[in-house]
Scaffold this active site. Structure first.
Site, PDB file in Angstrom:
ATOM      1  N   ASP A  80       0.861  -1.181   0.000  1.00  8.93           N
ATOM      2  CA  ASP A  80       0.000   0.000   0.000  1.00  8.93           C
ATOM      3  C   ASP A  80       0.899   1.234   0.000  1.00  8.93           C
ATOM      4  OD1 ASP A  80      -2.392   1.489   0.204  1.00  8.93           O
ATOM      5  OD2 ASP A  80      -3.255  -0.035   1.501  1.00  8.93           O
ATOM      6  N   ASP A 181      -2.775   4.678  -2.530  1.00  9.79           N
ATOM      7  CA  ASP A 181      -3.835   5.278  -1.733  1.00  9.79           C
ATOM      8  C   ASP A 181      -4.153   6.692  -2.228  1.00  9.79           C
ATOM      9  OD1 ASP A 181      -5.478   5.122   0.789  1.00  9.79           O
ATOM     10  OD2 ASP A 181      -4.242   6.857   1.301  1.00  9.79           O
ATOM     11  N   GLU A 238      -6.172   4.026  -6.122  1.00  7.60           N
ATOM     12  CA  GLU A 238      -7.450   4.379  -5.507  1.00  7.60           C
ATOM     13  C   GLU A 238      -7.807   5.782  -5.973  1.00  7.60           C
ATOM     14  OE1 GLU A 238      -9.540   4.680  -1.113  1.00  7.60           O
ATOM     15  OE2 GLU A 238      -7.458   5.319  -1.368  1.00  7.60           O
ATOM     16  N   HIS A 310     -11.097  -2.350   2.966  1.00  4.50           N
ATOM     17  CA  HIS A 310     -10.890  -1.926   4.351  1.00  4.50           C
ATOM     18  C   HIS A 310     -11.697  -0.688   4.710  1.00  4.50           C
ATOM     19  CE1 HIS A 310      -8.220   0.341   1.801  1.00  4.50           C
ATOM     20  NE2 HIS A 310      -8.081   1.247   2.746  1.00  4.50           N
ATOM     21  N   ASP A 311     -12.265   0.010   3.723  1.00  5.36           N
ATOM     22  CA  ASP A 311     -13.043   1.220   3.975  1.00  5.36           C
ATOM     23  C   ASP A 311     -14.545   1.016   3.802  1.00  5.36           C
ATOM     24  OD1 ASP A 311     -10.905   2.905   4.577  1.00  5.36           O
ATOM     25  OD2 ASP A 311     -10.574   3.451   2.484  1.00  5.36           O
TER      26      ASP A 311
END
Length: 543
Positions: A80, A181, A238, A310-311
């Protein structure tokens, strides 16, 4: 097939067992949540040292052993990459805030205040102002997320140089790529204009000034030329709020930026205005979103496929039925997703049908975003705590962050010590050990589904076509590759539903490829009746 997994002490101590589990599932690539040194204000997305492992997780030696184990099993590992912001404890920011003439001052975005307040009216994604005041230099710094996550100034070439050096360092260690990210936020309108605010809110959404900003493609193409093009790796960005046309710019095959992006259109179907204003979602909207991305990226760029991360809340609780039909709807959703064109991402626990959690007290939640919401709406705003808690139960990020449920022992077998957040109480029934022993489990269905994808190129490369047959609860589509045609029919309802097979499909000589119900499945006919949350896939021909 990509599996997102947290790097934890359990993962380190039992890496061989867990890597064998992932290999047996059919995973090709493992995506790790941030494992870098961090004060953990935002679950590791606030990095204080990009070249160290968070002490709670182990050491760099542990990581090297993990990476070697991944490669021994012919899998790959991506990290990440969090470079829109750092922690306020990163050495760059510690220096930056010392004085206005510090060599690192321009690594971040500093501005003087206006009229006794912040430089503009931008709001943070975690609530409140996007600016934090620093008494030492009497200026404000920009933080689109937590005040402990100051935004880097990508307009500064020294920042880009140091980030690219860090990326090369990890790639030279042997990692296989990056999930990036909030990568479409790295370029800001440096004029820092105020955002339109017709509602008169204290802070306004300023996304038009920092989302897909003026230099973002310049920065990513520089990254590609300086770093990414030198290695055999994969990248996925993302990109919240991205349109299809923008996605083509980020991930178009000739653009020399990224391999693919995460889009969020289907993640906003159950909300109005913002994620906490939860509403009912419509299958017709999901059809429209998925079909648009399938059709318009076909042959131009590559789709990423996901329903969990994860969100986001757990997909079986969000799009299925996590009680009476948990197993059936988890399998149906897996079929739906994996039968589309693109790279499927499986979030940890999705493959056993893990569900949302409904903690009773706000103190049982750990997510910064949740606590900011509670402060703004309940503590300061005086809203009904029950209403806000129901929104948290539905959309809170901690739904996805409860520990992986390995077995029915204490803490779900995740660890002997108390984990950072409570385990979902249903771990005694929903866990890997139980699923391993059940040939009809969600886990074993995922293995079958992934195996099909690896042995049938049509699941990867076949052209997508939506079928509208008048039933609002049925999602049906075909995949076509050369002279091969697959028909996929998914019932998104907890009742029986009918499907009329298109007349242009030849009903003779068809074959059942897959079904999420046990027992014999009826041959393809002109009229099908699907059970609650049933999914079927047929190999057939056109007339």
């Amino acid at each position: 097939m990509i599996r997102k997994f947290p790097f934890t002490k359990y993962f380190r101590d039992y890496s061989d067992t867990l890597l064998d589990y992932l290999k047996d599932l059919g995973v090709d690539v493992i995506w790790l949540s941030p494992i870098y040194q961090s004060p953990n204000d935002d679950n590791g997305y606030d990095i204080s040292d990009y070249r160290e492992i968070m002490h709670e997780f182990g050491t760099m030696k542990d990581f090297d052993e993990l990476l070697a184990g991944v490669h021994e099993r012919k899998m790959r590992l991506i990290m990440d990459l969090v470079v829109n912001h750092t922690s306020d404890e990163h050495k760059w920011f510690v220096e930056s805030r010392r004085s206005k003439d510090n060599a690192y001052r321009d690594y971040y975005i500093w501005r003087p205040g206006k009229k006794g307040g912040p430089p503009n009216n931008w709001g943070s994604m975690f609530g409140g102002s996007a600016w934090a005041y620093d008494e030492n230099t009497d200026e404000y710094y920009l933080h689109l997320f937590s005040p402990k996550q100051p935004d880097l100034n990508w307009d500064n070439p020294r920042v880009r140089r140091d980030i690219f050096d860090m990326m090369r360092w990890w790639l030279d260690k042997g990692i296989d790529g990056f999930r990036m990210d909030v990568i479409n936020l790295i370029s800001k309108d440096m004029r820092m204009p105020c955002a339109p605010n017709p509602g008169g809110a204290k802070y306004a959404w300023g996304g038009q000034y920092f989302t897909d900003g003026p230099r973002v493609h310049e920065f990513l193409q520089e990254m590609y030329e300086s770093v990414l093009s030198k290695y055999d790796i994969m990248t996925v960005g993302e990109t919240g709020g991205v349109t299809i046309e923008q996605a083509k710019l980020y991930s178009g095959e000739e653009r020399r930026e990224l391999n693919m992006v995460f889009q969020f259109d289907h993640m906003a179907l159950d909300e109005t205005g913002n994620k906490w204003n939860v509403t009912s979602w419509k299958l017709s909207d999901l059809k429209q979103v998925m079909s648009r991305w399938q059709n318009e990226l076909d042959g131009v760029a590559w789709n990423s496929l996901y329903l969990n991360n994860h969100d986001q809340p757990r997909s079986v609780s969000r799009f299925g039925n996590d009680t009476e039909y948990r197993v059936e709807s988890a399998k149906m959703l897996a079929t739906f997703l994996h039968m589309h064109q693109g790279t499927p991402f499986i979030y940890q626990g999705e493959e056993i049908g893990m569900t949302n959690v409904a903690f009773e007290h706000i103190d049982e939640y750990k997510d910064l975003e949740i606590h900011n919401l509670w402060r703004d709406r309940v503590t300061d705003g005086g809203e009904d705590p029950g209403v806000v808690m129901r929104a948290i139960h539905a959309k809170g990020r901690d739904n996805a962050r409860t520990p992986m449920q390995w077995n029915g022992s204490e803490n779900g077998g995740f660890s002997q010590a108390d984990p950072w957040i409570k385990v979902n109480p249903n771990y005694t029934k929903i866990n890997v050990e139980t699923a391993q022993a059940d040939p009809n489990s969600v886990l074993n269905y995922y293995r079958k589904l992934i195996g099909l994808r690896k042995s049938h190129p049509i699941m990867v490369y076949g052209k997508y076509q939506l079928i509208e047959n008048g039933c609002s609860d049925i999602y049906a589509f075909t995949r076509t590759l050369h002279d091969e045609l697959w028909l996929v029919v998914c019932n998104f309802h907890d009742g029986f539903r009918s499907f009329e097979t298109p007349t242009w499909i030849d009903l003779s000589g068809t074959e059942v490829i897959l079904s999420n119900y046990d027992g014999e499945i009826e041959a393809l006919s002109g009229h099908l009746v699907l059970k609650p949350f049933e999914a079927r896939c047929y190999r057939c021909k056109t007339k």
